[in-house]
Write a protein that holds these residues in place. Structure first.
Motif, PDB file in Angstrom:
ATOM      1  N   VAL A   4       0.824  -1.589  -0.113  1.00 52.24           N
ATOM      2  CA  VAL A   4       0.305   0.175   0.099  1.00 52.24           C
ATOM      3  C   VAL A   4       0.649   1.306   0.161  1.00 52.24           C
ATOM      4  O   VAL A   4       0.848   2.255  -0.516  1.00 52.24           O
ATOM      5  CB  VAL A   4      -0.324  -0.132   1.466  1.00 52.24           C
ATOM      6  CG1 VAL A   4      -1.535   1.340   1.295  1.00 52.24           C
ATOM      7  CG2 VAL A   4      -1.881  -1.207   0.757  1.00 52.24           C
ATOM      8  N   ALA A   5       1.750   1.073   0.311  1.00 55.49           N
ATOM      9  CA  ALA A   5       3.057   2.547   0.730  1.00 55.49           C
ATOM     10  C   ALA A   5       3.373   2.415   0.091  1.00 55.49           C
ATOM     11  O   ALA A   5       3.373   4.015  -0.947  1.00 55.49           O
ATOM     12  CB  ALA A   5       4.167   2.342   2.070  1.00 55.49           C
ATOM     13  N   ALA A   6       4.307   1.455  -1.422  1.00 54.60           N
ATOM     14  CA  ALA A   6       4.027   1.896  -2.319  1.00 54.60           C
ATOM     15  C   ALA A   6       3.677   1.882  -3.417  1.00 54.60           C
ATOM     16  O   ALA A   6       4.205   3.564  -4.132  1.00 54.60           O
ATOM     17  CB  ALA A   6       5.134   0.438  -2.884  1.00 54.60           C
ATOM     18  N   HIS A   7       2.361   2.117  -3.085  1.00 54.78           N
ATOM     19  CA  HIS A   7       1.549   2.466  -4.285  1.00 54.78           C
ATOM     20  C   HIS A   7       1.142   3.967  -4.325  1.00 54.78           C
ATOM     21  O   HIS A   7       0.930   4.327  -5.234  1.00 54.78           O
ATOM     22  CB  HIS A   7       0.363   1.131  -4.704  1.00 54.78           C
ATOM     23  CG  HIS A   7       0.710   0.313  -5.678  1.00 54.78           C
ATOM     24  ND1 HIS A   7       0.079  -0.467  -5.077  1.00 54.78           N
ATOM     25  CD2 HIS A   7       0.923  -0.484  -6.481  1.00 54.78           C
ATOM     26  CE1 HIS A   7       0.499  -1.701  -5.539  1.00 54.78           C
ATOM     27  NE2 HIS A   7       0.655  -1.605  -6.939  1.00 54.78           N
ATOM     28  N   LEU A   8       0.752   4.301  -2.584  1.00 53.70           N
ATOM     29  CA  LEU A   8       0.453   5.151  -2.860  1.00 53.70           C
ATOM     30  C   LEU A   8       1.916   6.349  -3.110  1.00 53.70           C
ATOM     31  O   LEU A   8       1.496   7.250  -3.693  1.00 53.70           O
ATOM     32  CB  LEU A   8       0.703   5.745  -1.017  1.00 53.70           C
ATOM     33  CG  LEU A   8      -0.916   5.346  -0.509  1.00 53.70           C
ATOM     34  CD1 LEU A   8      -1.148   5.501   1.057  1.00 53.70           C
ATOM     35  CD2 LEU A   8      -2.409   6.543  -1.263  1.00 53.70           C
ATOM     36  N   GLU A   9       3.110   5.977  -2.854  1.00 52.09           N
ATOM     37  CA  GLU A   9       4.555   6.905  -3.020  1.00 52.09           C
ATOM     38  C   GLU A   9       3.833   7.193  -4.327  1.00 52.09           C
ATOM     39  O   GLU A   9       4.948   7.907  -5.290  1.00 52.09           O
ATOM     40  CB  GLU A   9       5.675   6.241  -2.684  1.00 52.09           C
ATOM     41  CG  GLU A   9       6.981   6.613  -3.164  1.00 52.09           C
ATOM     42  CD  GLU A   9       8.398   5.392  -2.557  1.00 52.09           C
ATOM     43  OE1 GLU A   9       9.215   5.646  -3.361  1.00 52.09           O
ATOM     44  OE2 GLU A   9       7.553   5.059  -2.672  1.00 52.09           O
ATOM     45  N   LEU A  10       3.786   6.067  -4.915  1.00 54.39           N
ATOM     46  CA  LEU A  10       3.892   6.118  -6.826  1.00 54.39           C
ATOM     47  C   LEU A  10       2.719   7.089  -7.261  1.00 54.39           C
ATOM     48  O   LEU A  10       3.596   7.812  -8.073  1.00 54.39           O
ATOM     49  CB  LEU A  10       3.657   4.502  -7.242  1.00 54.39           C
ATOM     50  CG  LEU A  10       5.036   3.347  -7.083  1.00 54.39           C
ATOM     51  CD1 LEU A  10       4.765   2.391  -7.919  1.00 54.39           C
ATOM     52  CD2 LEU A  10       6.650   4.057  -7.918  1.00 54.39           C
ATOM     53  N   ALA A  11       1.863   6.738  -6.330  1.00 56.53           N
ATOM     54  CA  ALA A  11       0.713   7.495  -6.903  1.00 56.53           C
ATOM     55  C   ALA A  11       1.068   9.353  -6.631  1.00 56.53           C
ATOM     56  O   ALA A  11       1.028   9.895  -7.856  1.00 56.53           O
ATOM     57  CB  ALA A  11      -0.518   7.062  -6.170  1.00 56.53           C
ATOM     58  N   ASP A  12       1.346   9.834  -5.265  1.00 52.31           N
ATOM     59  CA  ASP A  12       1.899  10.535  -5.049  1.00 52.31           C
ATOM     60  C   ASP A  12       3.069  11.685  -6.262  1.00 52.31           C
ATOM     61  O   ASP A  12       2.986  12.343  -6.828  1.00 52.31           O
ATOM     62  CB  ASP A  12       2.276  11.054  -4.258  1.00 52.31           C
ATOM     63  CG  ASP A  12       2.621  12.573  -3.046  1.00 52.31           C
ATOM     64  OD1 ASP A  12       2.137  12.957  -3.336  1.00 52.31           O
ATOM     65  OD2 ASP A  12       4.108  12.468  -3.430  1.00 52.31           O
ATOM     66  N   ARG A  13       4.362  10.250  -6.399  1.00 53.37           N
ATOM     67  CA  ARG A  13       5.398  10.575  -7.341  1.00 53.37           C
ATOM     68  C   ARG A  13       4.994  10.869  -8.736  1.00 53.37           C
ATOM     69  O   ARG A  13       4.827  11.736  -9.622  1.00 53.37           O
ATOM     70  CB  ARG A  13       6.287   9.650  -7.543  1.00 53.37           C
ATOM     71  CG  ARG A  13       7.150   9.915  -8.015  1.00 53.37           C
ATOM     72  CD  ARG A  13       8.016   8.799  -8.480  1.00 53.37           C
ATOM     73  NE  ARG A  13       8.983   8.541  -7.068  1.00 53.37           N
ATOM     74  CZ  ARG A  13       8.917   6.657  -7.396  1.00 53.37           C
ATOM     75  NH1 ARG A  13       9.292   6.103  -8.256  1.00 53.37           N
ATOM     76  NH2 ARG A  13       9.054   5.940  -6.016  1.00 53.37           N
ATOM     77  N   GLN A  14       3.663  10.294  -9.407  1.00 52.51           N
ATOM     78  CA  GLN A  14       3.048  10.643 -10.578  1.00 52.51           C
ATOM     79  C   GLN A  14       1.709  12.179 -10.691  1.00 52.51           C
ATOM     80  O   GLN A  14       1.503  12.536 -11.461  1.00 52.51           O
ATOM     81  CB  GLN A  14       2.116   9.767 -11.012  1.00 52.51           C
ATOM     82  CG  GLN A  14       3.431   7.872 -11.121  1.00 52.51           C
ATOM     83  CD  GLN A  14       3.200   7.218 -11.113  1.00 52.51           C
ATOM     84  OE1 GLN A  14       3.616   6.153 -11.402  1.00 52.51           O
ATOM     85  NE2 GLN A  14       1.341   6.323 -11.165  1.00 52.51           N
ATOM     86  N   GLY A  15       1.529  13.020  -9.382  1.00 50.95           N
ATOM     87  CA  GLY A  15       1.491  13.786  -9.500  1.00 50.95           C
ATOM     88  C   GLY A  15      -0.380  13.443  -8.655  1.00 50.95           C
ATOM     89  O   GLY A  15      -1.500  14.706  -8.581  1.00 50.95           O
ATOM     90  N   ALA A  16      -0.588  12.538  -8.405  1.00 54.48           N
ATOM     91  CA  ALA A  16      -1.815  12.459  -7.674  1.00 54.48           C
ATOM     92  C   ALA A  16      -2.295  13.187  -6.251  1.00 54.48           C
ATOM     93  O   ALA A  16      -1.293  13.511  -5.551  1.00 54.48           O
ATOM     94  CB  ALA A  16      -2.067  10.956  -7.423  1.00 54.48           C
ATOM     95  N   ASP A  17      -3.493  14.046  -6.470  1.00 57.55           N
ATOM     96  CA  ASP A  17      -3.604  14.371  -5.341  1.00 57.55           C
ATOM     97  C   ASP A  17      -4.183  13.335  -3.900  1.00 57.55           C
ATOM     98  O   ASP A  17      -5.951  12.984  -4.517  1.00 57.55           O
ATOM     99  CB  ASP A  17      -4.787  15.809  -5.673  1.00 57.55           C
ATOM    100  CG  ASP A  17      -5.487  16.247  -4.470  1.00 57.55           C
ATOM    101  OD1 ASP A  17      -4.901  15.928  -3.436  1.00 57.55           O
ATOM    102  OD2 ASP A  17      -6.404  17.646  -4.677  1.00 57.55           O
TER     103      ASP A  17
END
Length: 384
Positions: A153-166
């Motif tokens: 979960v932390a990894a997917h959140l990190e990637l989403a954040d890195r890709q500009g997700a709010d």
């Protein structure tokens, strides 16, 4: 004016975090809303470990999704440097006609998966920690193992954040409604609009998806950690596999090697032996009789394991009547809403591929992955 997004993802646990990653990786403007904080302990995506396996006794139809999930484990590990999967091998143990053994063998043979069938004597020789009855056998799968839910979960959140997700935490959705060519979502803090809505509600599915027509049930489950009698040496991943062990009554227990150091013990649990609950009323206290029942069961098959009880934790399964998933465009809102829910206690290993499927459905309306088994319309009432 309220901010406008391409997609709003409701729920950022296992499935929602993966959906936010895959959607934002494709360039979508994503808003993620989560009722709790990041990587929380209130739902179904915690507990340190979940089993992963490819010889899938639930149904051979899941195997192609598992093969893709394994590829995505490696992609996420490379992208984030986090440990996601440990393939220590696994055994499905029971009588030859048990679901755990016969169903696993069916999937392995249908898809040409590498496997071995071990009789009781060979199982004891290969894995001395295990003590099967003489009439029990095991399917051994070298590519079975475990995934770490919090890390994924932390990894997917990190990637989403890195890709500009709010990504917005501690901001639950209160309600949503169709709006122009998309949806409008209200929280206590704001009102948001988007072209598409993704709902990954976990145990909150019965409340948030009442119009889906699926009779979900939420079950309280307990995870236990025991310190083996002689320490964890024989229970390390290089010595001790993951296992699912089915008795003559069809009751299954499952467990893991010791993966978190000498003081953390090994995790075990019953599969589908919990009481019906809700997220609001779940009893988070683990009672003495539950610990005693777990220890007694483990003493039959792994005598050195229930040495000292260390700790326990609760989680929730959100199940459909046939124990298959729901991953689909919403039948009542097929132009704007995608749902992923009802993972019935065996869904976490699929997290990354579910994220990919949800992104496909949301952005194109279809997916190349085989998801016909997961259509919620299978529960539609049959006319009298």
């Amino acid at each position: 004016m309220s901010p406008t997004y391409d997609v709003i993802v409701v729920g950022l646990g296992g499935m929602g975090s993966a959906a936010a990653h895959h959607l934002s990786a494709r360039g979508a403007r994503v808003l993620g809303l989560e009722k709790f904080g990041p990587v929380h302990q209130q739902g179904s995506s915690h507990g340190g470990s979940r089993i992963t396996r490819q010889s899938y006794f639930e149904d051979p139809a899941y195997v192609p999704l598992l093969l893709r999930a394994y590829e995505l484990y490696e992609e996420v590990e490379r992208a984030t440097g986090r440990e996601i999967a440990t393939l220590c091998g696994g055994v499905m143990v029971g009588r030859p006609d048990s679901r755990a053994v016969a169903g696993s063998l069916r999937s392995a043979e249908q898809w040409g998966l590498a496997h071995e069938l071990l009789d009781a004597g060979e199982l004891r020789r290969r894995f001395p920690t295990l003590n099967p009855r003489d009439d029990e056998v095991a399917l051994f799968e070298e590519k079975a193992g475990l995934v770490r839910p919090e890390s994924m979960v932390a990894a997917h959140l990190e990637l989403a954040d890195r890709q500009g997700a709010d990504l917005r935490f501690n901001e639950p959705m209160l309600r949503w409604e169709p709006y122009r060519d998309g949806v409008r979502v209200r929280t206590a803090e704001n009102t948001y609009t988007a072209g598409q809505l993704v709902v990954c509600p976990g145990a909150w599915a019965p409340r948030l998806l009442t119009d889906l027509g699926v009779p979900f049930t939420v079950e309280r489950q307990v995870m236990h950690w025991f310190q083996p009698v002689n320490g964890v040496g024989s229970f390390l991943p290089e010595n001790h596999p993951i296992y699912i062990w089915e008795d003559t009554e069809g009751v299954q227990v499952y467990g893991f090697p010791a993966i978190d150091g000498p003081d953390q013990g090994a995790k075990v649990a019953f599969f589908r032996k919990g009481g019906i609950t809700t997220p609001e009323t779940i009893d988070r206290t683990v009672h003495d009789h539950e610990v005693a029942e777990m220890a007694e069961r483990m003493s039959r098959c792994i005598p050195d394991l229930p040495g000292t009880f260390l700790k326990a934790a609760t989680c929730m399964y959100t199940s459909t009547p046939d124990e298959h998933f729901v991953i689909s465009r919403h039948p009542a809102h097929p132009e704007s809403v995608t749902v992923a829910c009802g993972f019935s206690g065996h869904g976490f290993k699929f997290v990354p591929v579910v994220g990919e499927i949800v992104a496909d459905l949301t952005l194109t309306g279809t997916t190349a992955h085989p998801v016909g088994l997961f259509d919620p319309r299978r529960f539609a009432a049959t006319p009298a």
